[in-house]
Motif scaffolding. Sequence first.
Motif, PDB file in Angstrom:
ATOM      1  N   ALA A 152     -30.587  27.769  98.191  1.00 34.19           N
ATOM      2  CA  ALA A 152     -31.570  26.721  98.482  1.00 34.19           C
ATOM      3  C   ALA A 152     -31.531  25.681  97.382  1.00 34.19           C
ATOM      4  O   ALA A 152     -31.414  26.008  96.198  1.00 34.19           O
ATOM      5  CB  ALA A 152     -32.966  27.319  98.596  1.00 34.19           C
ATOM      6  N   PHE A 153     -31.619  24.425  97.793  1.00 37.05           N
ATOM      7  CA  PHE A 153     -31.573  23.324  96.822  1.00 37.05           C
ATOM      8  C   PHE A 153     -32.376  22.152  97.362  1.00 37.05           C
ATOM      9  O   PHE A 153     -32.604  22.024  98.576  1.00 37.05           O
ATOM     10  CB  PHE A 153     -30.117  22.907  96.538  1.00 37.05           C
ATOM     11  N   ASN A 154     -32.839  21.306  96.438  1.00 37.99           N
ATOM     12  CA  ASN A 154     -33.627  20.146  96.833  1.00 37.99           C
ATOM     13  C   ASN A 154     -32.760  19.148  97.594  1.00 37.99           C
ATOM     14  O   ASN A 154     -31.609  18.878  97.209  1.00 37.99           O
ATOM     15  CB  ASN A 154     -34.240  19.478  95.600  1.00 37.99           C
ATOM     16  N   ASP A 155     -33.347  18.595  98.671  1.00 41.06           N
ATOM     17  CA  ASP A 155     -32.644  17.570  99.443  1.00 41.06           C
ATOM     18  C   ASP A 155     -32.449  16.331  98.567  1.00 41.06           C
ATOM     19  O   ASP A 155     -33.342  15.918  97.830  1.00 41.06           O
ATOM     20  CB  ASP A 155     -33.449  17.219 100.700  1.00 41.06           C
ATOM     21  N   ILE A 156     -31.277  15.731  98.668  1.00 41.13           N
ATOM     22  CA  ILE A 156     -30.940  14.579  97.832  1.00 41.13           C
ATOM     23  C   ILE A 156     -31.731  13.339  98.242  1.00 41.13           C
ATOM     24  O   ILE A 156     -31.878  12.397  97.459  1.00 41.13           O
ATOM     25  CB  ILE A 156     -29.411  14.317  97.888  1.00 41.13           C
ATOM     26  N   GLU A 189     -17.995  23.118  93.869  1.00 40.78           N
ATOM     27  CA  GLU A 189     -17.122  21.958  93.648  1.00 40.78           C
ATOM     28  C   GLU A 189     -17.936  20.693  93.403  1.00 40.78           C
ATOM     29  O   GLU A 189     -17.448  19.757  92.777  1.00 40.78           O
ATOM     30  CB  GLU A 189     -16.187  21.764  94.844  1.00 40.78           C
ATOM     31  N   ILE A 190     -19.159  20.665  93.936  1.00 38.54           N
ATOM     32  CA  ILE A 190     -20.091  19.591  93.603  1.00 38.54           C
ATOM     33  C   ILE A 190     -21.431  20.244  93.266  1.00 38.54           C
ATOM     34  O   ILE A 190     -21.745  21.328  93.758  1.00 38.54           O
ATOM     35  CB  ILE A 190     -20.231  18.539  94.722  1.00 38.54           C
ATOM     36  N   PRO A 191     -22.223  19.565  92.426  1.00 46.03           N
ATOM     37  CA  PRO A 191     -23.481  20.176  91.983  1.00 46.03           C
ATOM     38  C   PRO A 191     -24.587  20.048  93.024  1.00 46.03           C
ATOM     39  O   PRO A 191     -24.500  19.239  93.949  1.00 46.03           O
ATOM     40  CB  PRO A 191     -23.829  19.357  90.730  1.00 46.03           C
ATOM     41  N   CYS A 192     -25.608  20.880  92.848  1.00 46.33           N
ATOM     42  CA  CYS A 192     -26.825  20.720  93.638  1.00 46.33           C
ATOM     43  C   CYS A 192     -28.005  21.048  92.729  1.00 46.33           C
ATOM     44  O   CYS A 192     -27.829  21.640  91.662  1.00 46.33           O
ATOM     45  CB  CYS A 192     -26.817  21.628  94.869  1.00 46.33           C
ATOM     46  N   ASP A 193     -29.176  20.639  93.174  1.00 46.88           N
ATOM     47  CA  ASP A 193     -30.406  20.928  92.423  1.00 46.88           C
ATOM     48  C   ASP A 193     -30.968  22.247  92.958  1.00 46.88           C
ATOM     49  O   ASP A 193     -31.899  22.275  93.750  1.00 46.88           O
ATOM     50  CB  ASP A 193     -31.381  19.760  92.619  1.00 46.88           C
ATOM     51  N   ASN A 221     -16.953  20.164 104.522  1.00 44.12           N
ATOM     52  CA  ASN A 221     -18.304  19.581 104.560  1.00 44.12           C
ATOM     53  C   ASN A 221     -18.995  19.771 103.206  1.00 44.12           C
ATOM     54  O   ASN A 221     -18.649  20.646 102.410  1.00 44.12           O
ATOM     55  CB  ASN A 221     -19.116  20.168 105.731  1.00 44.12           C
ATOM     56  N   ILE A 222     -19.982  18.912 102.970  1.00 45.21           N
ATOM     57  CA  ILE A 222     -20.561  18.827 101.619  1.00 45.21           C
ATOM     58  C   ILE A 222     -21.259  20.120 101.192  1.00 45.21           C
ATOM     59  O   ILE A 222     -21.216  20.492 100.017  1.00 45.21           O
ATOM     60  CB  ILE A 222     -21.505  17.604 101.525  1.00 45.21           C
ATOM     61  N   PHE A 223     -21.851  20.849 102.134  1.00 45.89           N
ATOM     62  CA  PHE A 223     -22.523  22.087 101.742  1.00 45.89           C
ATOM     63  C   PHE A 223     -21.507  23.188 101.446  1.00 45.89           C
ATOM     64  O   PHE A 223     -21.753  24.053 100.588  1.00 45.89           O
ATOM     65  CB  PHE A 223     -23.519  22.530 102.808  1.00 45.89           C
ATOM     66  N   ALA A 224     -20.358  23.155 102.095  1.00 45.25           N
ATOM     67  CA  ALA A 224     -19.289  24.095 101.751  1.00 45.25           C
ATOM     68  C   ALA A 224     -18.824  23.840 100.318  1.00 45.25           C
ATOM     69  O   ALA A 224     -18.567  24.789  99.557  1.00 45.25           O
ATOM     70  CB  ALA A 224     -18.121  23.943 102.727  1.00 45.25           C
ATOM     71  N   LYS A 225     -18.743  22.570  99.940  1.00 42.04           N
ATOM     72  CA  LYS A 225     -18.332  22.236  98.571  1.00 42.04           C
ATOM     73  C   LYS A 225     -19.383  22.679  97.562  1.00 42.04           C
ATOM     74  O   LYS A 225     -19.048  23.136  96.462  1.00 42.04           O
ATOM     75  CB  LYS A 225     -18.068  20.725  98.463  1.00 42.04           C
ATOM     76  N   ILE A 226     -20.666  22.558  97.943  1.00 41.32           N
ATOM     77  CA  ILE A 226     -21.735  23.045  97.060  1.00 41.32           C
ATOM     78  C   ILE A 226     -21.610  24.559  96.902  1.00 41.32           C
ATOM     79  O   ILE A 226     -21.715  25.092  95.789  1.00 41.32           O
ATOM     80  CB  ILE A 226     -23.120  22.626  97.616  1.00 41.32           C
ATOM     81  N   LEU A 227     -21.374  25.267  97.993  1.00 41.96           N
ATOM     82  CA  LEU A 227     -21.238  26.729  97.918  1.00 41.96           C
ATOM     83  C   LEU A 227     -20.065  27.142  97.036  1.00 41.96           C
ATOM     84  O   LEU A 227     -20.113  28.177  96.372  1.00 41.96           O
ATOM     85  CB  LEU A 227     -21.057  27.313  99.319  1.00 41.96           C
ATOM     86  N   ARG A 228     -19.016  26.334  97.033  1.00 43.28           N
ATOM     87  CA  ARG A 228     -17.827  26.651  96.213  1.00 43.28           C
ATOM     88  C   ARG A 228     -17.960  26.119  94.788  1.00 43.28           C
ATOM     89  O   ARG A 228     -17.010  26.196  94.009  1.00 43.28           O
ATOM     90  CB  ARG A 228     -16.571  26.064  96.866  1.00 43.28           C
TER      91      ARG A 228
END
Length: 119
Positions: free
Chosen positions: A30-34, A16-20, A7-14
């Motif tokens: 915590a990150f801003n909702d896209i 693997e994809i960026p977040c704000d 799932n996309i939040f697992a990838k953010i935690l790893r």
Amino acid sequence: MTYDNDNIFAKILRDEIPCDKVYEDDYALAFNDISPQAPTHILVIPKGLYATQDDFNTQASPDEVAGLWRAVSKVADEAGVTAGGYRTITNTGPDGGQEVPHYHVHILGGKRIGRMIPG
Ligand code: AMP
């Protein structure tokens, strides 16, 4: 619910994809909702791998539970919405409208949010 490691939040935690990102500690990110639904729309997620609120509430340690909710208040304060007020939302399962199967708390604020359930 079985946890989906893709799932996309697992990838953010790893990373693997960026977040704000707006906040991180040992228990929460915590990150801003896209796709923000209010001037402030931040997602707070536990670092532990829990699919739903119920999984988190029943399986997380007391430190993890406290860590997540202390992060929610800290993030709201740092976002400047504590005084004016804000809404926390967690969608759970299909009827609750949960799209991402990693437990998360929405923080919505910066304007009068309106009715609890529109319509
Ligand atoms: P929910 O329906 O409660 O599962 O909400 C999922 C939320 O995640 C939605 O508000 C989406 O806009 C948000 N979202 C999905 N992908 C991303 C992403 N890559 N970064 C930030 N927010 C996201």
